[in-house]
Design a protein around this motif. Structure first.
Motif, PDB file in Angstrom:
ATOM      1  N   ASP A 218       0.295   5.328 -10.840  1.00 17.72           N
ATOM      2  CA  ASP A 218      -0.807   5.004 -11.750  1.00 17.72           C
ATOM      3  C   ASP A 218      -1.017   3.490 -11.795  1.00 17.72           C
ATOM      4  O   ASP A 218      -2.150   3.004 -11.804  1.00 17.72           O
ATOM      5  CB  ASP A 218      -0.524   5.509 -13.172  1.00 17.72           C
TER       6      ASP A 218
ATOM      7  N   GLU B  62      -2.881   2.198  -8.751  1.00 20.44           N
ATOM      8  CA  GLU B  62      -4.328   2.406  -8.881  1.00 20.44           C
ATOM      9  C   GLU B  62      -4.955   1.326  -9.753  1.00 20.44           C
ATOM     10  O   GLU B  62      -6.004   0.772  -9.422  1.00 20.44           O
ATOM     11  CB  GLU B  62      -4.616   3.781  -9.460  1.00 20.44           C
TER      12      GLU B  62
ATOM     13  N   PRO C  84      -2.148   4.716  -1.025  1.00 19.76           N
ATOM     14  CA  PRO C  84      -3.372   3.991  -0.655  1.00 19.76           C
ATOM     15  C   PRO C  84      -3.129   3.081   0.550  1.00 19.76           C
ATOM     16  O   PRO C  84      -2.001   2.654   0.810  1.00 19.76           O
ATOM     17  CB  PRO C  84      -3.678   3.160  -1.910  1.00 19.76           C
TER      18      PRO C  84
END
Length: 122
Positions: free
Chosen positions: A70, A73, A97
Motif C-alpha cells: 500500500d 502505491e 510495479p
C-alpha cells in the motif's frame, strides 16, 4: 562561517522489526544516505510527503492498517520516479510495479549495498 555539509540523499526505511530496521539504516548510512526510520506505513506516508526521499526500503508486512505494498502505491503517486525496494520473507503474491526491486529475507547486506550504490539506477 560554518562548513556546508555535502548533499546526502534521504532514504526512508520502513520495517516493524527494530533490529532489522536499524541494520538496514546503518547499511544505508554507510552508503552515504541520511535515513528516516519508520515502523509503520502511516508514519512513512507522512515522511514521503514532507521529506521527499530518494529511496524507499519497505517490508511488505507492517504494523498498522497499511501494508508495505500500500505504501509503495502511495509513494508512486507522490513521486513516480522514487527508487523502491520491497522486502519480505514470502515471495510477492502479485506482480510488483515496474521498477520495484524485491529482496527475499534474509538477504546479505552486500546485496543491499550493491543495489543502492551511487550510479545504480533502474
Amino acid at each position: 562561517m560554518g562548513q556546508s555539509k555535502p548533499f546526502r540523499p534521504i532514504a526512508l526505511v520502513v520495517e516493524d522489526d527494530p533490529i532489522q530496521r536499524e541494520m538496514i539504516a546503518l547499511l544505508l548510512e554507510e552508503t552515504n544516505y541520511d535515513v528516516i526510520q519508520c515502523e509503520d506505513a502511516e508514519t512513512a506516508e507522512l515522511a514521503l510527503k514532507n521529506r521527499h526521499p530518494a529511496l524507499l526500503v519497505t517490508d511488505v508486512s507492517l504494523v498498522g492498517e497499511m501494508t508495505g505494498l500500500d505504501l509503495v502505491e502511495c509513494a508512486r503517486r507522490v513521486n513516480p520516479s522514487l527508487r523502491v525496494i520491497v522486502m519480505s520473507g514470502q515471495p510477492p503474491a502479485h506482480a510488483l510495479p515496474d521498477g520495484v526491486t524485491f529482496f527475499a529475507k534474509p538477504f546479505y547486506p552486500v546485496e543491499l549495498i550493491r543495489e543502492v550504490s551511487p550510479g545504480r539506477r533502474h
